[in-house]
Write a protein that holds these residues in place. Sequence first.
Motif, PDB file in Angstrom:
ATOM      1  N   GLU A 163      -5.809   2.081   0.002  1.00 15.82           N
ATOM      2  CA  GLU A 163      -5.371   2.603  -1.297  1.00 15.82           C
ATOM      3  C   GLU A 163      -4.384   1.673  -2.003  1.00 15.82           C
ATOM      4  O   GLU A 163      -4.077   1.859  -3.184  1.00 15.82           O
ATOM      5  CB  GLU A 163      -4.739   3.983  -1.128  1.00 15.82           C
ATOM      6  CG  GLU A 163      -5.707   5.080  -0.696  1.00 15.82           C
ATOM      7  CD  GLU A 163      -6.112   4.974   0.771  1.00 15.82           C
ATOM      8  OE1 GLU A 163      -7.180   5.509   1.133  1.00 15.82           O
ATOM      9  OE2 GLU A 163      -5.356   4.353   1.565  1.00 15.82           O
ATOM     10  N   ASP A 164      -3.871   0.693  -1.295  1.00 18.20           N
ATOM     11  CA  ASP A 164      -2.963  -0.287  -1.899  1.00 18.20           C
ATOM     12  C   ASP A 164      -3.727  -1.408  -2.613  1.00 18.20           C
ATOM     13  O   ASP A 164      -3.095  -2.255  -3.262  1.00 18.20           O
ATOM     14  CB  ASP A 164      -2.058  -0.897  -0.831  1.00 18.20           C
ATOM     15  CG  ASP A 164      -1.124   0.116  -0.193  1.00 18.20           C
ATOM     16  OD1 ASP A 164      -0.989   0.089   1.047  1.00 18.20           O
ATOM     17  OD2 ASP A 164      -0.549   0.937  -0.931  1.00 18.20           O
ATOM     18  N   THR A 165      -5.034  -1.409  -2.497  1.00 18.64           N
ATOM     19  CA  THR A 165      -5.831  -2.431  -3.157  1.00 18.64           C
ATOM     20  C   THR A 165      -5.663  -2.348  -4.668  1.00 18.64           C
ATOM     21  O   THR A 165      -5.861  -1.284  -5.269  1.00 18.64           O
ATOM     22  CB  THR A 165      -7.313  -2.267  -2.788  1.00 18.64           C
ATOM     23  OG1 THR A 165      -7.468  -2.515  -1.382  1.00 18.64           O
ATOM     24  CG2 THR A 165      -8.184  -3.228  -3.574  1.00 18.64           C
ATOM     25  N   ALA A 166      -5.276  -3.464  -5.270  1.00 18.00           N
ATOM     26  CA  ALA A 166      -5.002  -3.490  -6.710  1.00 18.00           C
ATOM     27  C   ALA A 166      -4.623  -4.904  -7.116  1.00 18.00           C
ATOM     28  O   ALA A 166      -4.376  -5.770  -6.258  1.00 18.00           O
ATOM     29  CB  ALA A 166      -3.864  -2.532  -7.070  1.00 18.00           C
ATOM     30  N   VAL A 167      -4.548  -5.107  -8.417  1.00 16.51           N
ATOM     31  CA  VAL A 167      -3.899  -6.305  -8.942  1.00 16.51           C
ATOM     32  C   VAL A 167      -2.416  -5.965  -9.099  1.00 16.51           C
ATOM     33  O   VAL A 167      -2.069  -4.951  -9.716  1.00 16.51           O
ATOM     34  CB  VAL A 167      -4.494  -6.735 -10.290  1.00 16.51           C
ATOM     35  CG1 VAL A 167      -3.730  -7.942 -10.837  1.00 16.51           C
ATOM     36  CG2 VAL A 167      -5.976  -7.054 -10.142  1.00 16.51           C
ATOM     37  N   TYR A 168      -1.565  -6.797  -8.531  1.00 17.51           N
ATOM     38  CA  TYR A 168      -0.130  -6.564  -8.557  1.00 17.51           C
ATOM     39  C   TYR A 168       0.513  -7.460  -9.609  1.00 17.51           C
ATOM     40  O   TYR A 168       0.267  -8.670  -9.635  1.00 17.51           O
ATOM     41  CB  TYR A 168       0.481  -6.828  -7.189  1.00 17.51           C
ATOM     42  CG  TYR A 168       0.227  -5.700  -6.220  1.00 17.51           C
ATOM     43  CD1 TYR A 168      -1.051  -5.469  -5.720  1.00 17.51           C
ATOM     44  CD2 TYR A 168       1.247  -4.853  -5.814  1.00 17.51           C
ATOM     45  CE1 TYR A 168      -1.301  -4.419  -4.847  1.00 17.51           C
ATOM     46  CE2 TYR A 168       1.011  -3.803  -4.935  1.00 17.51           C
ATOM     47  CZ  TYR A 168      -0.264  -3.597  -4.463  1.00 17.51           C
ATOM     48  OH  TYR A 168      -0.504  -2.559  -3.598  1.00 17.51           O
ATOM     49  N   GLY A 181       0.890 -15.022  -3.597  1.00 18.07           N
ATOM     50  CA  GLY A 181       0.935 -14.352  -2.302  1.00 18.07           C
ATOM     51  C   GLY A 181      -0.096 -13.270  -2.080  1.00 18.07           C
ATOM     52  O   GLY A 181      -0.147 -12.677  -1.002  1.00 18.07           O
ATOM     53  N   GLY A 182      -0.935 -12.992  -3.058  1.00 20.67           N
ATOM     54  CA  GLY A 182      -1.966 -11.991  -2.850  1.00 20.67           C
ATOM     55  C   GLY A 182      -3.035 -12.484  -1.887  1.00 20.67           C
ATOM     56  O   GLY A 182      -3.040 -13.648  -1.474  1.00 20.67           O
ATOM     57  N   GLY A 183      -3.954 -11.588  -1.539  1.00 21.79           N
ATOM     58  CA  GLY A 183      -5.027 -11.979  -0.632  1.00 21.79           C
ATOM     59  C   GLY A 183      -5.726 -10.782  -0.038  1.00 21.79           C
ATOM     60  O   GLY A 183      -5.557  -9.647  -0.500  1.00 21.79           O
ATOM     61  N   LEU A 184      -6.504 -11.066   0.998  1.00 23.37           N
ATOM     62  CA  LEU A 184      -7.275 -10.041   1.694  1.00 23.37           C
ATOM     63  C   LEU A 184      -6.639  -9.794   3.055  1.00 23.37           C
ATOM     64  O   LEU A 184      -6.345 -10.749   3.793  1.00 23.37           O
ATOM     65  CB  LEU A 184      -8.719 -10.505   1.858  1.00 23.37           C
ATOM     66  CG  LEU A 184      -9.641  -9.641   2.724  1.00 23.37           C
ATOM     67  CD1 LEU A 184      -9.829  -8.271   2.105  1.00 23.37           C
ATOM     68  CD2 LEU A 184     -10.973 -10.348   2.932  1.00 23.37           C
ATOM     69  N   VAL A 185      -6.429  -8.530   3.390  1.00 21.13           N
ATOM     70  CA  VAL A 185      -5.807  -8.182   4.661  1.00 21.13           C
ATOM     71  C   VAL A 185      -6.444  -6.893   5.178  1.00 21.13           C
ATOM     72  O   VAL A 185      -6.921  -6.069   4.383  1.00 21.13           O
ATOM     73  CB  VAL A 185      -4.282  -8.026   4.496  1.00 21.13           C
ATOM     74  CG1 VAL A 185      -3.939  -6.856   3.587  1.00 21.13           C
ATOM     75  CG2 VAL A 185      -3.580  -7.899   5.827  1.00 21.13           C
ATOM     76  N   GLN A 186      -6.451  -6.725   6.472  1.00 19.14           N
ATOM     77  CA  GLN A 186      -6.970  -5.493   7.058  1.00 19.14           C
ATOM     78  C   GLN A 186      -5.922  -4.381   6.982  1.00 19.14           C
ATOM     79  O   GLN A 186      -4.705  -4.653   6.921  1.00 19.14           O
ATOM     80  CB  GLN A 186      -7.358  -5.727   8.511  1.00 19.14           C
ATOM     81  CG  GLN A 186      -8.623  -6.555   8.687  1.00 19.14           C
ATOM     82  CD  GLN A 186      -9.090  -6.585  10.129  1.00 19.14           C
ATOM     83  OE1 GLN A 186      -8.293  -6.499  11.053  1.00 19.14           O
ATOM     84  NE2 GLN A 186     -10.391  -6.715  10.320  1.00 19.14           N
ATOM     85  N   ALA A 187      -6.401  -3.154   7.002  1.00 22.76           N
ATOM     86  CA  ALA A 187      -5.486  -2.011   6.999  1.00 22.76           C
ATOM     87  C   ALA A 187      -4.506  -2.125   8.164  1.00 22.76           C
ATOM     88  O   ALA A 187      -4.896  -2.509   9.269  1.00 22.76           O
ATOM     89  CB  ALA A 187      -6.277  -0.717   7.088  1.00 22.76           C
ATOM     90  N   GLY A 188      -3.250  -1.818   7.873  1.00 21.79           N
ATOM     91  CA  GLY A 188      -2.208  -1.965   8.868  1.00 21.79           C
ATOM     92  C   GLY A 188      -1.509  -3.302   8.846  1.00 21.79           C
ATOM     93  O   GLY A 188      -0.473  -3.474   9.490  1.00 21.79           O
ATOM     94  N   THR A 248      -1.707 -10.769  -9.382  1.00 16.81           N
ATOM     95  CA  THR A 248      -2.287 -11.348  -8.178  1.00 16.81           C
ATOM     96  C   THR A 248      -3.025 -10.236  -7.433  1.00 16.81           C
ATOM     97  O   THR A 248      -2.533  -9.118  -7.310  1.00 16.81           O
ATOM     98  CB  THR A 248      -1.210 -12.008  -7.291  1.00 16.81           C
ATOM     99  OG1 THR A 248      -1.830 -12.652  -6.187  1.00 16.81           O
ATOM    100  CG2 THR A 248      -0.195 -11.000  -6.774  1.00 16.81           C
ATOM    101  N   GLN A 249      -4.226 -10.561  -6.946  1.00 16.61           N
ATOM    102  CA  GLN A 249      -5.082  -9.554  -6.320  1.00 16.61           C
ATOM    103  C   GLN A 249      -4.662  -9.313  -4.870  1.00 16.61           C
ATOM    104  O   GLN A 249      -4.476 -10.265  -4.089  1.00 16.61           O
ATOM    105  CB  GLN A 249      -6.543 -10.006  -6.357  1.00 16.61           C
ATOM    106  CG  GLN A 249      -7.507  -9.073  -5.662  1.00 16.61           C
ATOM    107  CD  GLN A 249      -7.695  -7.759  -6.408  1.00 16.61           C
ATOM    108  OE1 GLN A 249      -7.886  -7.748  -7.615  1.00 16.61           O
ATOM    109  NE2 GLN A 249      -7.651  -6.649  -5.676  1.00 16.61           N
ATOM    110  N   VAL A 250      -4.558  -8.046  -4.514  1.00 14.23           N
ATOM    111  CA  VAL A 250      -4.342  -7.635  -3.131  1.00 14.23           C
ATOM    112  C   VAL A 250      -5.501  -6.720  -2.744  1.00 14.23           C
ATOM    113  O   VAL A 250      -5.767  -5.726  -3.416  1.00 14.23           O
ATOM    114  CB  VAL A 250      -3.010  -6.886  -2.959  1.00 14.23           C
ATOM    115  CG1 VAL A 250      -2.914  -6.266  -1.568  1.00 14.23           C
ATOM    116  CG2 VAL A 250      -1.842  -7.833  -3.204  1.00 14.23           C
ATOM    117  N   THR A 251      -6.199  -7.092  -1.685  1.00 15.64           N
ATOM    118  CA  THR A 251      -7.321  -6.296  -1.207  1.00 15.64           C
ATOM    119  C   THR A 251      -7.084  -5.924   0.250  1.00 15.64           C
ATOM    120  O   THR A 251      -6.854  -6.816   1.083  1.00 15.64           O
ATOM    121  CB  THR A 251      -8.643  -7.064  -1.341  1.00 15.64           C
ATOM    122  OG1 THR A 251      -8.828  -7.456  -2.704  1.00 15.64           O
ATOM    123  CG2 THR A 251      -9.812  -6.201  -0.900  1.00 15.64           C
TER     124      THR A 251
END
Length: 121
Positions: A86-91, A8-15, A115-118
């Motif tokens: 600031e939530d960007t991390a490997v979870y 479920g990780g991935g790239l998302v915009q702030a907000g 899983t990477q969250v950016t």
Amino acid sequence: QVQLVESGGGLVQAGGSLRLSCAASGLTLNKALGWFRQAPGKERAFVAAIGRDSWIYADSVKGRFTISRDNAKNTVSLQMNNLEPEDTAVYYCAARSGSLLFTQRRDYAYWGQGTQVTVSS
């Protein structure tokens, strides 16, 4: 043998929002499950944990993240809303061999691969 697999990780915009899931196998019921995260150059940090009928959160995610579990499916999820860069991390999904909730990495015996969250600004 205990196995934890995140998705479920991935790239998302702030907000924006993302939902992480962790499939657990080899665990007996009601073991504490948690989520940690590790940003580049930082220590792995506690995010949230859930037991049979209780849960705890890191202050930095309270009101934005929600942890839940489905014992029938042996899964634990992390709904992340109002994401910040600031939530960007490997979870990482983690499991304890007991049922009490803890926030320290050393108290969790089992770990997923992450899983990477950016979150972009």
